[in-house]
Structure formats: structure tokens, C-alpha cells
Write a protein that holds these residues in place. Sequence first.
Motif, mmCIF file in Angstrom:
data_model
loop_
_atom_site.group_PDB
_atom_site.id
_atom_site.type_symbol
_atom_site.label_atom_id
_atom_site.label_comp_id
_atom_site.label_asym_id
_atom_site.label_seq_id
_atom_site.Cartn_x
_atom_site.Cartn_y
_atom_site.Cartn_z
ATOM 1 N N ALA A 19 0.834 -1.206 0.000
ATOM 2 C CA ALA A 19 0.000 0.000 0.000
ATOM 3 C C ALA A 19 0.868 1.255 0.000
ATOM 4 O O ALA A 19 0.582 2.229 -0.718
ATOM 5 C CB ALA A 19 -0.926 -0.009 1.217
ATOM 6 N N LEU A 20 1.940 1.251 0.793
ATOM 7 C CA LEU A 20 2.836 2.404 0.852
ATOM 8 C C LEU A 20 3.559 2.621 -0.471
ATOM 9 O O LEU A 20 3.706 3.767 -0.922
ATOM 10 C CB LEU A 20 3.851 2.201 1.984
ATOM 11 N N SER A 21 3.994 1.547 -1.108
ATOM 12 C CA SER A 21 4.677 1.657 -2.401
ATOM 13 C C SER A 21 3.766 2.280 -3.453
ATOM 14 O O SER A 21 4.175 3.168 -4.208
ATOM 15 C CB SER A 21 5.146 0.274 -2.868
ATOM 16 N N GLY A 22 2.527 1.802 -3.492
ATOM 17 C CA GLY A 22 1.564 2.365 -4.435
ATOM 18 C C GLY A 22 1.319 3.840 -4.184
ATOM 19 O O GLY A 22 1.187 4.635 -5.128
ATOM 20 N N ILE A 288 6.035 -2.968 -9.166
ATOM 21 C CA ILE A 288 4.990 -2.077 -9.693
ATOM 22 C C ILE A 288 5.471 -1.392 -10.973
ATOM 23 O O ILE A 288 4.752 -1.310 -11.971
ATOM 24 C CB ILE A 288 4.589 -1.035 -8.629
ATOM 25 N N GLY A 289 6.713 -0.881 -10.934
ATOM 26 C CA GLY A 289 7.260 -0.216 -12.115
ATOM 27 C C GLY A 289 7.416 -1.159 -13.284
ATOM 28 O O GLY A 289 7.170 -0.789 -14.435
ATOM 29 N N LEU A 290 7.781 -2.404 -13.004
ATOM 30 C CA LEU A 290 7.972 -3.399 -14.066
ATOM 31 C C LEU A 290 6.652 -3.752 -14.738
ATOM 32 O O LEU A 290 6.566 -3.850 -15.969
ATOM 33 C CB LEU A 290 8.627 -4.650 -13.473
ATOM 34 N N ILE A 291 5.612 -3.929 -13.926
ATOM 35 C CA ILE A 291 4.320 -4.369 -14.454
ATOM 36 C C ILE A 291 3.556 -3.236 -15.129
ATOM 37 O O ILE A 291 3.048 -3.373 -16.253
ATOM 38 C CB ILE A 291 3.468 -4.991 -13.331
ATOM 39 N N PHE A 292 3.474 -2.084 -14.449
ATOM 40 C CA PHE A 292 2.595 -1.008 -14.925
ATOM 41 C C PHE A 292 3.300 0.047 -15.767
ATOM 42 O O PHE A 292 2.668 0.736 -16.562
ATOM 43 C CB PHE A 292 1.917 -0.327 -13.733
ATOM 44 N N PHE A 293 4.618 0.225 -15.567
ATOM 45 C CA PHE A 293 5.310 1.300 -16.278
ATOM 46 C C PHE A 293 6.430 0.782 -17.187
ATOM 47 O O PHE A 293 7.205 1.573 -17.716
ATOM 48 C CB PHE A 293 5.887 2.306 -15.263
ATOM 49 N N LYS A 294 6.513 -0.559 -17.323
ATOM 50 C CA LYS A 294 7.513 -1.173 -18.201
ATOM 51 C C LYS A 294 8.928 -0.722 -17.857
ATOM 52 O O LYS A 294 9.772 -0.509 -18.753
ATOM 53 C CB LYS A 294 7.195 -0.854 -19.676
ATOM 54 N N ASP A 295 9.216 -0.562 -16.562
ATOM 55 C CA ASP A 295 10.563 -0.197 -16.129
ATOM 56 C C ASP A 295 11.535 -1.337 -16.427
ATOM 57 O O ASP A 295 11.135 -2.490 -16.602
ATOM 58 C CB ASP A 295 10.584 0.111 -14.630
ATOM 59 N N VAL A 296 12.809 -0.997 -16.438
ATOM 60 C CA VAL A 296 13.849 -1.988 -16.709
ATOM 61 C C VAL A 296 14.167 -2.747 -15.412
ATOM 62 O O VAL A 296 14.304 -2.152 -14.344
ATOM 63 C CB VAL A 296 15.121 -1.308 -17.247
ATOM 64 N N LEU A 297 14.277 -4.074 -15.516
ATOM 65 C CA LEU A 297 14.672 -4.896 -14.374
ATOM 66 C C LEU A 297 16.147 -5.232 -14.510
ATOM 67 O O LEU A 297 16.576 -5.833 -15.488
ATOM 68 C CB LEU A 297 13.845 -6.184 -14.319
ATOM 69 N N TYR A 298 16.937 -4.822 -13.512
ATOM 70 C CA TYR A 298 18.376 -5.027 -13.540
ATOM 71 C C TYR A 298 18.789 -6.162 -12.599
ATOM 72 O O TYR A 298 18.055 -6.537 -11.678
ATOM 73 C CB TYR A 298 19.104 -3.741 -13.134
ATOM 74 N N VAL A 299 20.009 -6.661 -12.831
ATOM 75 C CA VAL A 299 20.564 -7.718 -11.991
ATOM 76 C C VAL A 299 20.643 -7.261 -10.533
ATOM 77 O O VAL A 299 20.372 -8.024 -9.606
ATOM 78 C CB VAL A 299 21.973 -8.127 -12.498
#
Length: 350
Positions: A19-22, A288-299
Motif C-alpha cells: 500500500a505504501l509503495s503504491g 509495480i514499475g515493471l508491471i505497470f510502467f515497463k521499467d527496466v529490471l536489472y541484476v
Amino acid sequence: MAWPILLLPFVGMVAAMTALSGNMVISKMAMSNGASFYIISVYSNALATVVLFPTAFIFHWYKIPPVTFAVLWRILLLALCGCLADIGSYAGINYSSPTLGSELLNLVPGFAYILAIIFRMEKLKLTQSSGMLKFLGTLVLIAGASIATLYKGAAILNKPSSLTSPVYLLASPENWILGGTLLAMAAFLTAAWSVVQTTILKIYPVEMIIVAIYCVIVTIQSLVIALIAEKDLTAWNLQAEMGLVAVLYAGLVNISFRLYLMSWCLRRTGPLFVTMFNPLVIVISAIIGLIFFKDVLYVGSVAGSIVLVIGLYTVVWGKAKENMVKDDIEGSNGHSLGHHKVPLLQDEEA
């Protein structure tokens, strides 16, 4: 029996941090569209009051303990910590970014650990396995959060684009430093909030009533601050659509839902266990960024997340061992009392 007892607080804190992250993401989007963080704070706390105040008294009308002065002044202090942490967090994110906001939440466990030891809610028992596990788990949590935020590595999912850059990179260095200072202050006040709330719950163990009264006081405090600080009267109109979304989300989810969950967990586990989950916001924000904003996932994000999970598990393991020791001591004391009870009665009758 210690692990099942900690299962529900564990799930509750994961939900609270989600909830806080959102809220961090949505509030930053609203402020980027022109919404004032002062106004968001006032409206969201007022909405939480409208929801929680009648609900609390409906659910507890048959067993409401009297609110004594000792309880009330503690709630006032709790509200002051919460109000300043709330506005400091919004302002810090406004001047910097949600990413920096989630990074500086790493300070919360450290602050909470120090405060809990100062106020004797926790003991630094490094000679005992439970104390050592909690101490090491705290260090591992901070290390995992640092890896996730300071080290990138290669991209795993999605490709970074040189044409798009995060909004926070556009901020001036002065604003970035100011934002970081405000977020660090908010982290300390968040830790203090957990400690103060724990002291209240020990003398007034009705979470929903406390949070309801808390929201009333925070609404008044944030309103006074907004009237002094916000000079633009048109800001109260919330013309931006994201401003309304931010208020609804913050009032219903981030305040009403999250604070009740945290209070419920605090009464059962204490401030150290609850604040250990704050670094988890980094992992959740990345998801959240990966799913909704197509952010880059790094190692680095994956590696840091794995270390974070290990740290959380270590702290929970230490807490479970501590609870098991307490249960054994209470059981042996009860057995001892039961063993001596009959001879004492017999002596009196004789």
C-alpha cells in the motif's frame, strides 16, 4: 507455535508495504501534474477520518475503554510524528523521486532499533541466538536494500532507453539534497511513530479507536500547516484528475488500511519487527514499475531482493526463537506456581 503466530503479522506487513509503495508512485504522479502535497495530506486524512471514525465506534461500541489523559497525550504525540512524517515524505518525493523515497526508508529499521533499545522495548542480547539473529537480520536488510539501489548491473527485462529519463533526474542538486533531507527526517519520524504507537497499544489495546482519533488530530494539524504554507487558493480545488486519485488512494488505502494493519501488527510483534519491512518497499516499487510502467529490471534489483528476503527471514527467525524462549519461561513459571500452590493452601488450612 512461534512461527504460526508471526505468519499473519508477516502477511499484514507485506500488504501494508505494498500500500505504501503504491502511494509513493501515485502521489508523485499527482504532484507532477500540479497537485499540492499539503492539500493531498489534508484531504486524504480527512477522508480517512470520515471512514474510520464512525466505523471504529460501530465495531467497538460495546467495549470502548475510556480515553484517559495518558492515552490522549500519547495520541497527540503520535499524530504530530505522523503528520510531519507524512508531509515530509510528500515534500521529499516532490523535490526528488519515489525511488529516493524508497531508498531512504532503509533508515527506518536502524532508527527503530536504536529507539526501541533506548526505550527498553528491545534488548541488545548479542550473546543469545535470537538477539544475534535480529541484529544480523537488520544488517542484511540494509545491505540488501543498498545493493538494490546502488548497483544496477545488466538489464534482465525490458531495454533501457537513452531517450527517456526519470523525472527526478531533472531536479536541481539543491532540490535533490532538500528532498533527501526531508525524506531522512520522515524516516526518523516513521520509526518514532512505531515506537509511540507501541507504547499506546500497551495501555489502550484497541487499534481502530486509536487510528480513528489519530486521523482526526492529523487532519487538524495538516490543515493548519496547509493554510500557512500553501499560498495558492486554487490548489484546494484539486483540478488535476491524478490529484483526486491520489487523495482517494491515500485516504482509503495508505492511511485507513495501512495504519490499521501496522497498528494490529505492532500490538502483536513490537516496533522492530514492523519496521524491518520498510526496505521491502524497494522490491515492491520495482515490481509495480515493471508491471505497470515497463521499467527496466536489472541484476542489482534481483540480487538486492534476494538479500532482502534473507534478511527478513533472519529477523523473523530471531523473533520466533525469542517468542519460543518466552513461552518456555512462562510455561515453567506456570508449572512452578501450580506445583507450589497446593502445599501453600494446605499450610493455610492447617
